[in-house]
Write an enzyme that holds these catalytic residues in place. Structure first.
Site, PDB file in Angstrom:
ATOM      1  N   ASP A 145     -27.979  78.178  72.671  1.00 38.62           N
ATOM      2  CA  ASP A 145     -27.688  78.850  73.943  1.00 38.62           C
ATOM      3  C   ASP A 145     -26.887  77.944  74.868  1.00 38.62           C
ATOM      4  O   ASP A 145     -26.829  76.722  74.681  1.00 38.62           O
ATOM      5  CB  ASP A 145     -29.032  79.220  74.588  1.00 38.62           C
ATOM      6  CG  ASP A 145     -28.944  80.443  75.488  1.00 38.62           C
ATOM      7  OD1 ASP A 145     -27.831  80.820  75.879  1.00 38.62           O
ATOM      8  OD2 ASP A 145     -30.010  81.003  75.804  1.00 38.62           O
ATOM      9  N   ASP A 168     -27.618  89.786  77.407  1.00 42.63           N
ATOM     10  CA  ASP A 168     -29.027  89.761  77.802  1.00 42.63           C
ATOM     11  C   ASP A 168     -29.506  91.153  78.177  1.00 42.63           C
ATOM     12  O   ASP A 168     -30.691  91.365  78.387  1.00 42.63           O
ATOM     13  CB  ASP A 168     -29.231  88.812  78.986  1.00 42.63           C
ATOM     14  CG  ASP A 168     -29.378  87.378  78.530  1.00 42.63           C
ATOM     15  OD1 ASP A 168     -29.581  87.166  77.317  1.00 42.63           O
ATOM     16  OD2 ASP A 168     -29.290  86.467  79.371  1.00 42.63           O
TER      17      ASP A 168
HETATM   18  C1  GLA Z   1     -30.433  83.091  77.947  1.00 44.75           C
HETATM   19  C2  GLA Z   1     -30.408  83.899  76.664  1.00 44.75           C
HETATM   20  C3  GLA Z   1     -31.723  84.629  76.511  1.00 44.75           C
HETATM   21  C4  GLA Z   1     -32.847  83.633  76.491  1.00 44.75           C
HETATM   22  C5  GLA Z   1     -32.817  82.789  77.740  1.00 44.75           C
HETATM   23  C6  GLA Z   1     -33.829  81.671  77.670  1.00 44.75           C
HETATM   24  O1  GLA Z   1     -30.410  83.905  79.053  1.00 44.75           O
HETATM   25  O2  GLA Z   1     -29.333  84.767  76.652  1.00 44.75           O
HETATM   26  O3  GLA Z   1     -31.706  85.407  75.344  1.00 44.75           O
HETATM   27  O4  GLA Z   1     -32.743  82.836  75.348  1.00 44.75           O
HETATM   28  O5  GLA Z   1     -31.551  82.218  77.959  1.00 44.75           O
HETATM   29  O6  GLA Z   1     -33.808  80.876  78.793  1.00 44.75           O
END
Ligand code: GLA
Length: 724
Positions: free
Chosen positions: A472, A542
């Site tokens: 990420d 997300d």
């Molecule tokens: C980002 C990712 C999510 C999750 C969060 C965790 O927003 O896109 O899917 O993994 O971080 O902090």
């Protein structure tokens, strides 16, 4: 007179350029449908006096400003935006390139330190045109590769300082197409966090329109893609000129219509905040641009990109494989979990047929919220009692694989790492860098930082049977400064950062080739072809709401194969928009991607839980087709605001899956039909559940009536199989 003509052919397109006027100018002659003729340099009008500098030296500026240039320089009479600018030791900025030689060979070389499409000797042919600017001692190699099996031309540029003085590159784009403006419309992708890659289409006009990023990644907001399409182009008809950029950092893509009604389409690294010091004898490699032309509308462009990326970009163990159905605990637990909770989820998930548990953010250091601990990649044994290896073994004992989340590029101010190495964060001396999600970005341009980051990740992966990584990146770059680079190299940070990221991911997939790697950036802020070179799938957004996902996934699938699009079924009311949609519909929408779950299976209703085995069976039944098939867009919810529909048809046209999602119901629209696309007209197909087979021609021209879909947010799948 043209001195040399280069004609590049793909199965259905031709691309022609010509060297004119004693090698001084490399002109762009044609790009479009395949032509028989190759010498069509008459299009450059080099017989007419005003357009030939050697004949009409008194008005060279007119020539420079109107000539369609293959790779335009800067500052010598062409007032359109060019592709390359160089600050010389004498303080001048002009560049003017002449073609001096060329080389043609089979195959396609790798690009040093950069991701790029690939193909073997039988699949690709490469042309390199050597150009030079003798006044400043610059050699520029323009590379073009054609593919035997797809209508694609890739381009990149290599710059060499052939002088005895230092030069500073301040702009190096990867490709340019100069064309006549045929009333083009422009298609681009835009969005924000949780609303990535929505499609925008507008008529182009005089002036410049630029899409770009200075975030150190492409970002949620813009995408390194632009297509110019002839007026009224549809999915099936019209001409499309598309450019896309194989790069994961700052980009720009621009169209410019000038006084002569010609349009210049350019793409490359964003020159803002970019400079690159080039010592004598040193080179600079640009990232790759992908060019796609279609005279069969947008759908053909889409399928070309899908085939290119599936066959010539994505690599590794999982590239052609069905991915395990995963369950991710992010939306299920956020930071509030421990071993017991995860095992409880895994137990229930395993019984339902889910194949992998992914432990998301919060398993390391003192990470109980997003305010701390990035950089401290040590297992938190308070939460994970018995350690990581114990948890993984328990999950494996249930017959499931185990995956883990990292955000390796970041550092929290509240972390042991920051307390011991505050200078490892990207920052400008004397300025407090801006926080985003309460974190800073690590200065990956430093080798010791890269090595630290790599070892942290690798150590965890070596410590247990981990088969999946979600990598990420949750904030864009800002306050660009490195504690280790001299003043005249600070302009290199953005690009060096991207190279460092590629180096890290390369090391990772080399040491752990069996890993399923999924890239992610606060959802889909770094969904780009560069990252696809390292990971076969990328978390798309997300926003897991089934309705929002229709537009996000339509925009993403405009270019990217469904096999690469991370999509999960999540809980309702949806955590981003608060919408409640049926569980079945969430499953249908996630089917157009890698498929998985993002909820606590121990907490959802019994009724929903009972639907999971059937959903998983559906995934197993259709995923080979979805991953490998040809994608046809039938209706767009983004356009009609009522319903969405697309089909995936197998390459041999023996089966097809149509997904229909009715976002809003309307009374008395009995006439709504699905006009199927992509079938074989002369074969008969049976719609599963039906009794009589019909010719593909009938299903495409007369359609299938939409029946039995009652209510909002409802969906239906139609599975077609050829019976004759
Ligand atoms: C980002 C990712 C999510 C999750 C969060 C965790 O927003 O896109 O899917 O993994 O971080 O902090």
């Amino acid at each position: 007179m043209a001195k040399k003509i280069f004609k590049l052919d793909t199965p259905n397109t031709s691309y022609i350029m010509a060297v004119v006027d004693d090698g001084s100018f490399l002109g762009h002659v044609y790009y479009g449908s395949k032509l028989e003729d190759y010498d069509i340099a008459y299009l450059l009008r080099t017989q007419e006096a005003p357009f030939v500098p050697s004949v009409n030296g008194r008005d060279r500026c007119s020539f420079m400003d109107s000539f369609p240039v293959e790779y335009p320089g800067h500052g010598v009479g062409d007032y359109r935006d060019g592709c390359i600018e160089v600050l010389s030791a004498t303080g001048h900025r002009a560049v003017n390139l002449s073609a001096v030689s060329h080389r043609i060979y089979e195959g396609k070389p790798e690009l040093a330190s950069l991701p790029a499409t690939f193909g073997g000797k039988e699949e690709c042919t490469t042309l390199e045109v050597e150009c030079e600017d003798a006044a400043i001692g610059l050699n520029v190699t323009l590379s073009y590769t054609t593919f035997e099996d797809v209508d694609v031309i890739t381009r990149s540029v290599h710059i060499m300082n052939a002088s005895s003085k230092e030069l500073y590159l301040t702009k190096v784009l990867s490709a340019c197409i100069d064309m006549d403006n045929r009333e083009f419309e422009r298609i681009t992708l835009h969005g924000s966090w949780a609303r990535e890659r929505n499609i925008q289409r507008e008529k182009i006009g005089y002036g410049k329109y630029k899409v770009s990023s200075l975030r150190g990644e492409p970002g949620h907001q813009n995408h390194p893609f632009m297509a110019l399409v002839t007026e009224g182009t549809t999915q099936e008809t019209g001409e499309v000129y598309a450019v896309h950029f194989v790069y994961s950092g700052n980009f720009m893509v621009q169209e410019e219509v000038n006084q002569f009604d010609s349009v210049r389409l350019t793409i490359g690294i964003n020159p803002d905040d970019f400079s690159w010091k080039l010592a004598p004898g040193k080179g600079f490699q640009s990232p790759e641009a992908v060019l796609v032309y279609s005279d069969n509308g947008i759908g053909a462009m889409t399928r070309t990109f899908h085939d290119l990326y599936r066959n010539h970009l994505i690599r590794g163990e999982y590239r052609d494989k069905k991915r395990p159905v995963l369950i991710n605990n992010w939306e299920a637990t956020y930071f509030d979990f421990d071993t017991d909770k995860l095992i409880a989820i895994a137990k229930q998930a395993a019984e339902l047929g889910i194949e992998m548990l992914v432990m998301d953010d919060g398993w390391f250091g003192s990470r109980d919220s997003d305010n701390s601990a990035l950089g401290d990649w040590k297992v938190n044994e308070e939460k994970l009692k018995g350690g990581l290896d114990f948890l993984v073994k328990e999950v494996n004992r249930l017959g499931m694989k185990f995956g883990i989340w990292f955000e390796p590029e970041m550092i929290s101010p509240d972390s042991d790492l920051y307390r011991s190495h505050p200078d490892w964060a990207i920052a400008i001396p004397g300025r407090e860098p801006a926080l985003a999600r309460n974190q800073y970005v690590l200065d990956l341009t430093r080798k010791e930082v890269r090595d630290y980051v790599y070892e942290c990740v690798a150590k965890i992966l070596r410590s247990a049977n981990i088969e999946y990584v979600k990598w990420d990146m949750n904030r864009p770059l800002s306050d660009i400064g490195s504690a280790c680079l001299p003043a005249d190299r600070q302009g290199e940070i953005y690009h060096r950062y991207v190279l460092a990221l590629y180096e890290l991911q390369n090391r990772l997939i080399k040491e752990f080739p069996y890993l399923l790697l999924e890239n992610c950036s606060g959802g889909g802020a770094r969904f780009d072809p560069g990252m696809l070179y390292y990971s076969p799938q990328i978390w798309c957004s997300d926003d897991t709401d089934a309705v929002e996902r229709l537009s996000i996934q339509e925009g993403t699938a405009l270019i990217y194969p469904l096999s690469s699009i991370g999509a999960h079924v999540s809980d309702c009311p949806n955590h981003t928009v608060g919408r409640v949609t049926p569980f079945e519909t969430r499953g249908y929408v996630a089917l157009a991607g890698t498929f998985g779950y993002e909820l606590d299976v121990t907490k959802i209703s019994e009724e929903e839980r009972n639907m999971i085995p059937d959903q998983i069976a559906m995934y197993h039944k259709y995923n080979d087709l979805v991953r490998r098939g040809d994608y046809y867009r039938i209706a767009s919810y983004q356009e009609n605001h009522l319903y969405d529909c697309y089909a995936v048809v197998s390459k041999d046209k023996t089966e097809a899956l149509i997904t229909y999602i009715q976002v809003l119901n309307r009374p008395n629209v009995h006439s709504r039909r699905i006009y199927v696309k992509g079938l074989d007209s002369n074969r008969k197909y049976l719609v599963e559940g039906g009794e009589k087979a019909y010719y593909g021609n009938t299903l495409m021209k007369a359609g299938i009536p939409v029946e039995d879909v009652w209510g909002d947010f409802k969906g239906k799948l139609y599975y077609l199989r050829a019976v004759e």
